[in-house]
Design a protein around this motif. Structure first.
Motif, PDB file in Angstrom:
ATOM      1  N   SER A  29       8.093 -21.115  37.112  1.00  0.00           N
ATOM      2  CA  SER A  29       7.875 -20.956  35.676  1.00  0.00           C
ATOM      3  C   SER A  29       7.108 -19.664  35.428  1.00  0.00           C
ATOM      4  CB  SER A  29       7.099 -22.151  35.110  1.00  0.00           C
ATOM      5  OG  SER A  29       7.828 -23.347  35.325  1.00  0.00           O
ATOM      6  N   LEU A  30       7.755 -18.722  34.791  1.00  0.00           N
ATOM      7  CA  LEU A  30       7.131 -17.451  34.412  1.00  0.00           C
ATOM      8  C   LEU A  30       6.979 -17.442  32.898  1.00  0.00           C
ATOM      9  CD1 LEU A  30       9.205 -15.029  36.661  1.00  0.00           C
ATOM     10  CD2 LEU A  30       7.016 -16.123  37.167  1.00  0.00           C
ATOM     11  N   PRO A  31       5.826 -17.093  32.379  1.00  0.00           N
ATOM     12  CA  PRO A  31       5.623 -17.129  30.914  1.00  0.00           C
ATOM     13  C   PRO A  31       6.480 -16.092  30.208  1.00  0.00           C
ATOM     14  CG  PRO A  31       3.746 -16.102  31.998  1.00  0.00           C
ATOM     15  CD  PRO A  31       4.611 -16.628  33.100  1.00  0.00           C
ATOM     16  N   PHE A  36      12.363 -15.688  23.236  1.00  0.00           N
ATOM     17  CA  PHE A  36      12.464 -17.024  23.824  1.00  0.00           C
ATOM     18  C   PHE A  36      12.567 -18.047  22.693  1.00  0.00           C
ATOM     19  CE2 PHE A  36       7.963 -16.312  23.208  1.00  0.00           C
ATOM     20  CZ  PHE A  36       7.492 -17.517  22.716  1.00  0.00           C
ATOM     21  N   THR A  37      13.093 -19.209  23.010  1.00  0.00           N
ATOM     22  CA  THR A  37      13.280 -20.313  22.060  1.00  0.00           C
ATOM     23  C   THR A  37      12.726 -21.589  22.675  1.00  0.00           C
ATOM     24  OG1 THR A  37      15.289 -19.290  21.191  1.00  0.00           O
ATOM     25  CG2 THR A  37      14.977 -21.623  20.712  1.00  0.00           C
ATOM     26  N   VAL A  38      11.963 -22.340  21.901  1.00  0.00           N
ATOM     27  CA  VAL A  38      11.376 -23.598  22.365  1.00  0.00           C
ATOM     28  C   VAL A  38      12.392 -24.709  22.139  1.00  0.00           C
ATOM     29  CG1 VAL A  38       9.478 -25.230  22.108  1.00  0.00           C
ATOM     30  CG2 VAL A  38       9.056 -22.780  21.843  1.00  0.00           C
TER      31      VAL A  38
END
Length: 371
Positions: A29-31, A36-38
């Motif tokens: 997991s890379l921030p 990006f979409t949640v």
């Protein structure tokens, strides 16, 4: 030496906390910092949605406001065909993620708006407005009262019968009151103006819950189900009907092996078969109706038979009076026959042969001219 090693992947695996599993997926997991979409797990792990529907939902959720999400617009961006995209949109609409709402513009034009909700379960309950943070107390209420002379400090403690409390100064300790003034009631008119309580605030009406944007057409799994219709019963379960129905159910497995019934199932279904036999339905017709095209695999044959006996029950046969009404002669209507004109051979309706209307008018005109 011929195997190429990915040092970046090895370094990322070394930074994964905890021991690595021996099987299954390993998450690195890379921030995200931009683009990006949640997506909620209720959509990504939906048990009833296909992977195509989940992918289409994520694609729609990642598009900006006002983007076209029709079948042709999505087919131009995705590798799936229009049929698969249409089926995926129907799945999303059935589960509340997608809605098509008809709206009227101020100009009178009617348009269709496509609404996508990332959490349809939250729309089933009215949303409460966020509570306002507590307001800090006013400065005049929190500051200590100004120092007063000694006689007024002795009058500060009021008797228990007084309804208005008096704040006591907190900065300096007040001198101990004498026993005599404690027993006598203090004069209230001097202290009441200083200890007047703030005016009571008017009660605020509770906020009305906002109505949901739309109501899902698919009922939730916890919605109460309609009660099942009872098994049909004959008007009178005679011994002949009981024997015929029992024989029919016991012999059903010879014609359809998957419909093997227990003794309790036979006794429970006998009244339903007797109701069919009472309505003059032949046993082969009942057998064909009950055993035609069963689901595969058939887990509960008795429940399927009970459902079909109830839902496919034929109407009662007509009585003698009803059949007699069908045999009554219907009223006959007199139809004017066709005739052929003797002059022009044109067909016209008339009870007697002769001439048509045009020929009659022509003859009348010639008779007037000759006269």
């Amino acid at each position: 030496m011929d195997t190429q090693q990915n040092t970046a992947l090895t370094r990322a695996l070394a930074e994964v906390p905890g021991p690595l599993p021996t099987y299954g997926v390993i998450h690195i997991s890379l921030p995200h910092t931009d683009r990006f979409t949640v997506v909620g797990n209720h959509l990504a792990q939906h048990p009833d949605l296909s992977c195509t529907a989940v992918g289409i939902a994520v694609r729609i959720q990642s598009l900006p406001q006002g983007a076209k999400v029709g079948i042709k617009a999505l087919a131009a961006r995705c590798k799936e065909g229009e049929k698969r995209i249409a089926a995926a949109l129907r799945e999303l609409e059935a589960h509340g993620y997608l809605r098509r709402v008809r709206d009227r513009l101020p100009s009178g034009r009617i348009i269709t708006r496509t609404v996508f909700c990332n959490r349809p379960a939250a729309l089933q309950h009215p949303r409460r407005p966020a509570e306002a943070p507590p307001q800090p107390a006013k400065p005049e209420q929190t500051l200590a009262p100004a120092p007063v002379p000694a006689p007024m400090q002795e009058l500060a403690p009021l008797p228990a019968s007084a309804s208005v409390p008096v704040p006591v100064p907190m900065q300096e300790p007040a001198p101990a009151p004498a026993p005599a003034p404690m027993q006598e009631p203090a004069p209230a008119p001097v202290c009441l103006p200083m200890a007047a309580p703030p005016a009571p605030e008017a009660p605020v009406a509770p906020p009305t819950p906002s109505a949901p944007l739309f109501v899902p057409r698919v009922p939730p799994p916890t919605a109460p189900k309609a009660p099942r219709r009872p098994l049909p019963q004959p008007s009178e379960l005679t011994p002949e009907l009981d024997r015929a129905a029992t024989t029919f159910l016991s012999d059903l497995h010879r014609h359809a092996p998957q419909f093997t019934l227990s003794e309790d199932d036979v006794r429970r279904l006998v009244p339903g078969v007797a109701a069919w036999l009472e309505r003059a339905v032949r046993p082969d017709s009942i057998r064909r109706t009950l055993t035609d095209d069963p689901p595969q695999p058939l887990k509960h044959p008795a429940k399927l038979l009970a459902h079909r006996l109830t839902e496919l029950l034929p109407p009662a046969p007509p009585g003698v009076d009803d059949l007699a009404a069908l045999d009554r002669p219907r009223p006959r209507f007199t139809v004017t026959p066709f005739q052929t004109c003797e002059d022009c051979d044109r067909a016209f309706r008339s009870p007697t042969p002769g001439h048509c209307r045009d020929c009659r008018e022509t003859r009348a005109a010639y008779a007037q001219a000759a006269a």
